[in-house]
Design an enzyme around this catalytic site. Structure first.
Site, mmCIF file in Angstrom:
data_model
loop_
_atom_site.group_PDB
_atom_site.id
_atom_site.type_symbol
_atom_site.label_atom_id
_atom_site.label_comp_id
_atom_site.label_asym_id
_atom_site.label_seq_id
_atom_site.Cartn_x
_atom_site.Cartn_y
_atom_site.Cartn_z
ATOM 1 N N CYS A 1 -15.231 24.559 17.799
ATOM 2 C CA CYS A 1 -15.582 25.596 17.408
ATOM 3 C C CYS A 1 -15.454 26.957 18.721
ATOM 4 C CB CYS A 1 -16.948 26.030 16.514
ATOM 5 S SG CYS A 1 -18.298 25.555 17.472
ATOM 6 N N ASP B 1 -15.622 33.208 11.246
ATOM 7 C CA ASP B 1 -15.972 31.951 11.665
ATOM 8 C C ASP B 1 -15.114 30.874 11.697
ATOM 9 O OD1 ASP B 1 -17.651 29.587 11.500
ATOM 10 O OD2 ASP B 1 -19.026 30.169 9.696
ATOM 11 N N HIS C 1 -15.496 27.785 11.834
ATOM 12 C CA HIS C 1 -15.657 26.291 11.244
ATOM 13 C C HIS C 1 -14.964 26.426 9.976
ATOM 14 C CE1 HIS C 1 -19.279 27.621 13.790
ATOM 15 N NE2 HIS C 1 -19.288 26.270 14.098
#
Length: 644
Positions: free
Chosen positions: A471, A595, A597
């Site tokens: 990440c 994000d 992820h």
């Protein structure tokens, strides 16, 4: 526009900022084109930056102007900016200076020149004068302003691009290595002469804006010296004569075009390719013959590579023959001689590798050409000073890298490139996914967002499985994409392995780190940004996720002043922060989180609806904490480079 009173002298101004260096005195060159209709038209101004105590250094100025200006544009006058002066006398000095510069540039003093004076003590408005054959100056009271200067320039004219790679093998005697300078000069003169060879073949085609109704036209064997040119063989070119075919014949009519934006999108572009026709009209059939010429003494080989690339501005109503013979060929010869003068003294000690690049910085209506030395990196001081000098000449700010290679024109790029996506390794990356997302829900807050564009990097892109450990790498890739898209760098967005390699090279990690799945954090990201981009970072440490709302004021200032994406790292998670919405009175705030992820396809609706890009409150309406209270967080704030 001046037809109502043709005897009344007038001047047309296209550039929006005629006085390019506000409240700074000095001499500026007025640039126009012989292809513009009457009256004399000023398209841009270049500041004179080489001066002796009493006058400009015309030799240095002419070298710079010859490099910068495309053929088809020329100096048509000069302007003096002063505080208190005799208008007519100062205008005479400006015209005399322009006349001397023109004589060096093109061998012509051009009797009809424009002299302008800006007296900063009298409001700073330009007063124009015209020179006449008898030497008298005549005041110009009629100043015409074009409402749509881009349409004036590119509706009437087009760009001509020609690229020519050259490889020169130079053999020089070992006992007299300095002879290589004369050998090189002779070789360059030979190439300049060969560019005017009547056996050259020019293949001319439209580089863009071509449709089925206007097929590309290729004119082969265009004779520059003979009165009759051969016809092209292709069916679409039958009965087209290179001597009479106009530049406009390659393009659709642009009369109905109402909007002109960037030159890449607005200008019609002609591509000229040059070939030497060695097999045309042979006298008789013959077998190949080789001749052996032994060297009289021991020699050494030096191979010189040059890549010429010129742009020319041409009116659409001139013939292709004229455009090539009077614009393209002289431009190539000029650039070749400029390169020769820059490297001839360094042939034996590692000559600089020069590469031409074309730019259209904000405020200019036409491209300029710059020769950069590829031996140096863009942050090396010699290159920085060269760009600083160009910023001074063009009146550009000194805190933006507007003339770095990443900003160079790419006229060859496909015109149908996707607007909202860019391609990396065969994969299209989404850009600016936060645009159009729902509001944050902060009542009375002030929103501060990332400035400019970025690409969304997340897990599993490019078929690379980094789920569970990559990440921070993805956040770093998003940040570097911001610097690329804002033209601060031409460095490609690095892969995970390249990021690891950079950390090993600076000594932060052991060689075994390369190829591993080890996490990295804000500090490692700052090391990589410094190594690859020369970008400095500020790091904010907070002891707990509960303290992050207390940093909203500082984060808002970052987005307002720097505008770069921020990496937030805490525990085992990393996010990219794109903005904050903050109510200073109530303390209510929200964080715009991108994000990394996310593991799905690049479907923007799926990303936004799934909350992978959206506003997050530290504590949501259900009492759930987005940032963990038992973890410390590091925030990496990349700083926008304050450099040219």
């Amino acid at each position: 526009m001046d037809s109502e009173n043709p005897k009344k002298p007038s001047v047309r101004i296209l550039c929006r900022n005629l006085h390019i260096i506000k409240n700074e005195t000095g001499l500026q060159w007025l640039v126009g084109s012989p292809f513009f209709p009457s009256p004399p038209t000023i398209i841009s101004t270049f500041r004179c930056i080489h001066s002796n105590p009493s006058s400009p250094d015309f030799s240095k100025e002419s070298d710079d102007i010859r490099t910068l200006l495309p053929k088809g544009l020329e100096v048509i006058g000069a302007m003096v900016v002063e505080k208190g002066c005799d208008l007519k006398q100062t205008a005479g000095f400006a015209i005399e200076a322009a006349s001397k510069l023109r004589k060096i540039l093109c061998g012509s003093e051009k009797q009809d020149l424009i002299g302008a004076v800006v007296d900063l003590n009298c409001g700073g408005n330009a007063q124009f004068f015209a020179s006449r054959a008898g030497g008298e100056l005549e005041s110009i009271s009629c100043v015409l302003q074009e409402e749509k200067p881009e349409k004036f320039v590119w509706g009437r004219g087009c760009l001509i691009r020609c690229e020519l790679p050259i490889k020169l093998p130079l053999y020089y005697p070992l006992h007299n290595p300095k002879a290589v300078h004369d050998i090189y000069a002779s070789a360059i003169d030979g190439i300049a002469s060969s560019l005017r060879d009547p056996q050259l073949t020019f293949i001319i085609e439209a580089l863009n804006k071509v449709s089925a109704s206007v097929p590309p036209v290729i004119l082969q064997n265009m004779e520059l010296e003979e009165p009759h040119a051969q016809q092209a063989d292709s069916a679409c070119n039958k009965n087209l004569n290179a001597n009479t075919l106009l530049c406009s014949s390659l393009f659709e009519s642009s009369e109905n075009m109402s909007t002109f934006s960037s030159i890449e999108e607005s200008a019609d572009v002609i591509q000229v390719s040059i070939f030497l026709n060695k097999s045309r009209a042979p006298l008789r059939l013959a077998s190949a013959v080789s001749e052996y010429c032994p060297a009289s003494e021991e020699t050494k080989l030096l191979v010189i590579d040059h890549k010429l690339e010129v742009l020319c501005y041409a009116a659409k109503d001139i013939t292709l023959r004229f455009a090539v013979s009077k614009l393209v060929i002289p431009a190539l010869v000029d650039q070749l001689l400029i390169v020769k003068n820059k490297i001839s003294n360094d042939l034996l000690v590692g000559y600089p590798e020069l590469q031409p690049y074309h730019f259209v910085p904000s405020g200019l209506l036409h491209p300029i050409t710059v020769l950069y030395e590829l031996n140096y990196g863009e942050t090396e001081m010699k290159q920085v000073e060269a760009r600083r000098s160009l910023h001074l000449r063009l009146g550009l700010p000194f805190d933006r890298p507007l003339l770095r290679i990443a900003n160079a024109l790419n006229l060859v790029a496909a015109k149908d490139a996707k607007i909202n996506a860019t391609c990396s390794k065969g994969h299209y990356l989404l850009k600016d996914v936060h645009m159009g997302i729902p509001n944050s829900g902060v009542s009375g807050g002030i929103t501060s967002l990332v400035q400019g564009s970025y690409e969304y990097f997340h897990y599993l892109q490019d078929g690379f499985d980094d789920s569970g450990w990559g990440c921070a790498y993805r956040s770093l890739q998003t940040i570097i994409s911001w610097f690329r898209l804002q033209k601060y760098t031409a460095v490609n967005v690095p892969s995970h392995r390249e990021i690891q390699q950079a950390l090993v090279e600076i000594g932060d990690k052991e060689p075994s780190f390369i190829g591993s799945r080890d996490w990295i954090g804000a500090i490692e990201l700052s090391f990589v940004l410094d190594k690859l981009l020369g970008v400095g970072c500020k790091v904010i440490n907070v002891r707990s996720g509960a303290e992050l709302p207390e940093k909203c004021r500082e984060l808002a200032l970052h987005f307002e002043n720097q505008g770069t994406p921020i990496m937030i790292g805490g525990g085992v998670l990393a996010y990219t922060l794109l903005g904050v919405d903050y109510n200073d009175a109530s303390g209510d705030c929200a964080f715009l989180i991108l994000d990394p992820h996310y593991t799905g396809s690049d479907d923007i609706k799926k990303i936004v609806n799934g909350g992978w890009c959206g506003w997050k409150k530290a504590v949501d309406s259900k009492g759930k904490h987005f940032f963990l209270h038992d973890k410390f967080y590091n925030l990496l704030l990349p700083q926008r480079p304050n450099m040219v």
